[in-house]
Design an enzyme around this catalytic site. Structure first.
Site, PDB file in Angstrom:
ATOM      1  N   HIS A 292      21.882  15.956  42.064  1.00  0.00           N
ATOM      2  CA  HIS A 292      22.726  16.913  42.776  1.00  0.00           C
ATOM      3  C   HIS A 292      23.153  16.366  44.143  1.00  0.00           C
ATOM      4  CE1 HIS A 292      22.020  19.977  39.835  1.00  0.00           C
ATOM      5  NE2 HIS A 292      20.729  20.105  40.110  1.00  0.00           N
TER       6      HIS A 292
ATOM      7  N   HIS B  17      16.012  14.452  39.565  1.00  0.00           N
ATOM      8  CA  HIS B  17      16.922  15.552  39.192  1.00  0.00           C
ATOM      9  C   HIS B  17      17.675  16.029  40.425  1.00  0.00           C
ATOM     10  CE1 HIS B  17      18.052  19.408  37.142  1.00  0.00           C
ATOM     11  NE2 HIS B  17      18.026  19.839  38.403  1.00  0.00           N
ATOM     12  N   GLU B  18      16.950  16.231  41.537  1.00  0.00           N
ATOM     13  CA  GLU B  18      17.598  16.693  42.764  1.00  0.00           C
ATOM     14  C   GLU B  18      18.495  15.617  43.358  1.00  0.00           C
ATOM     15  OE1 GLU B  18      17.579  19.729  43.342  1.00  0.00           O
ATOM     16  OE2 GLU B  18      15.989  20.208  41.897  1.00  0.00           O
TER      17      GLU B  18
END
Length: 449
Positions: free
Chosen positions: A28, A24-25
């Site tokens: 980003h 998920h990170e």
């Protein structure tokens, strides 16, 4: 051995969720670096740093509390408008919240170094900011789709086959079962048609009344319609094709819903209907699904998760009532990672379930968690990703309206003003997490009572 399997199930899901958070990170991190934003940290977890290593301008590491992760980018807030010419910031007299925002902006400014002027987040075009903030949730969605593809195409879904799992010797009416609780055959009970026809468990029905059988649902509908009529039947036993005739018996059977449960009326009495009946039960087997089944399955899961999120306040009230009373937990309600881990352990420790089915269920569990993370992070409230997206969209709307009416560009939307809301939401999220963890400990959801 059971305890070891329980632990392995918990570890499987724990590692799966940890990897999901890390990816998920990454969702980003990659677009942020592609758009030249300076990323100072990529961290999994919160609190004290357990391990870290700096590569280039970014510190990569793991924190002590495995409760999420973050990517730290410079310039999340625009600079203070209250800054004096010498760079100092005048104390605000408008209240605590305004001072909080002022200090947050100043902290962001203090992080800047020479060369960051055009590498700050708030100066990016709106569409690039949205791409960065949606990168995390979309990564969870991608993981969910991949895991559901593995589940459906690689393992398959449990479906009823045309192979017989059981053959009843007699027919016990629904009225008899309800009135006396009878479950064993007596001399007065009529023989079941399938037993009379010589069918045995393990037989596979291939042709019914001259029609080729392709599914259990199809066969069931033909049996129901053939009550009182002798029809030819072909089946396979030990690789050999055999033939017989069978006369479905007209009898009252419970009305079963789509979920397989018996339906009741307003008074709680079981609903029945007169249909043809031969007295057999069918085996279930994992059947591989085509690629076209993946997205509809993901979509159905997302709709269910969305329903839980929309009704989250009431769901949390229900969880609290169950946790502090004798009420049962809703198995379809929200739960914490503790509850998910416990479910995973229960599934893994069930020796009666084939290993393949247990592994498939755990994969589906991690896939569902990723879809839940996707939906939850889209909520348009800070500090969630959806809150940053909402802020960028609001800035775009303000600038478009200003341009339409030939007004001065209002500039970037100051997300620092939303810090009080951010802290309030963060407190609520921590409270929700604490409640769910407590409920998962004292009143856990159990699949196997």
């Amino acid at each position: 051995m059971t305890i070891l399997l329980f632990i392995l199930g918990v570890l499987f899901v724990a590692v799966g969720i940890a990897v999901s958070i890390a990816l998920h990170e990454v969702g980003h991190l990659l677009p942020a670096k592609a758009f030249k934003v300076r990323v100072t940290q990529y961290m999994i977890g919160f609190g004290p740093t357990v391990f870290s290593r700096t590569r280039g301008e970014t510190e990569y590491g793991v924190k002590a509390l495995p409760l999420g992760g973050y990517v730290s980018m410079v310039g999340m807030f625009p600079p203070n408008k209250e800054a004096a010419e010498d760079g100092t910031v005048r104390k605000s007299s408008t209240g605590m919240f305004q001072q909080l925002a002022t200090e947050a902006r100043q902290a962001e400014t203090d992080r800047l170094v020479e060369g960051d002027e055009n590498r700050v987040f708030y100066k990016l075009p709106i569409y690039k900011r949205i791409i960065i903030m949606l990168g995390g949730p979309l990564m969870n969605l991608l993981i969910g789709v991949v895991l559901f593809a593995v589940l459906l195409m690689g393992f398959g879904t449990a479906q009823t086959t045309t192979t017989l799992a059981s053959v009843n010797q007699c027919v016990i009416s629904a009225e008899q079962q309800a009135a006396t609780g009878q479950t064993e055959c007596t001399a007065e009970d009529p023989a079941a048609p399938a037993y009379e026809a010589g069918l045995l468990p393990g037989d596979t029905i291939t042709v019914f009344d001259g029609r080729e059988v392709t599914s259990w649902d199809e066969l069931s509908s033909w049996i129901r319609d053939a009550a009182g009529r002798s029809v030819p039947l072909t089946y396979v036993r030990d690789g050999e094709e055999r033939q017989t005739s069978i006369t479905p018996l007209l009898t009252e059977r419970p009305v079963v819903g789509e979920d397989g449960t018996a339906q009741t009326d307003e008074d709680g009495k079981y609903l029945t209907q007169e249909v043809g009946f031969i007295g057999v039960g069918a085996e279930q087997a994992l059947v591989n699904q085509p690629a076209s089944a993946v997205l509809p399955a993901v979509g159905e899961n997302l709709v269910n998760i969305g329903g839980v999120v929309i009704n989250l306040p009431q769901r949390l009230v229900d969880v609290a009532q169950a946790a502090f009373s004798s009420e049962e937990r809703d198995p379809n309600g929200p739960m914490s990672v503790v509850g998910v881990g416990r479910i995973a352990g229960e599934i893994s420790s069930q020796d009666v379930i084939p290993v393949e089915s247990r592994v498939a269920t755990l994969i589906g569990l991690v896939g569902s968690v990723n879809l839940a993370l996707f939906v939850f992070n889209l909520i348009p409230l800070l500090p969630l990703d959806g809150g940053h997206v909402a802020g960028a969209l609001w800035e775009g709307l303000r600038r478009r309206v200003a341009k339409l009416f030939h007004r001065q560009d209002p500039g970037p939307f100051d997300m620092a003003r939303m810090l009080p809301v951010t802290y309030a939401v963060a407190v609520l999220l921590m409270g929700m997490g604490a409640l769910l963890i407590y409920a998962d400990i004292v009143k856990p959801v159990s699949l196997f009572n």
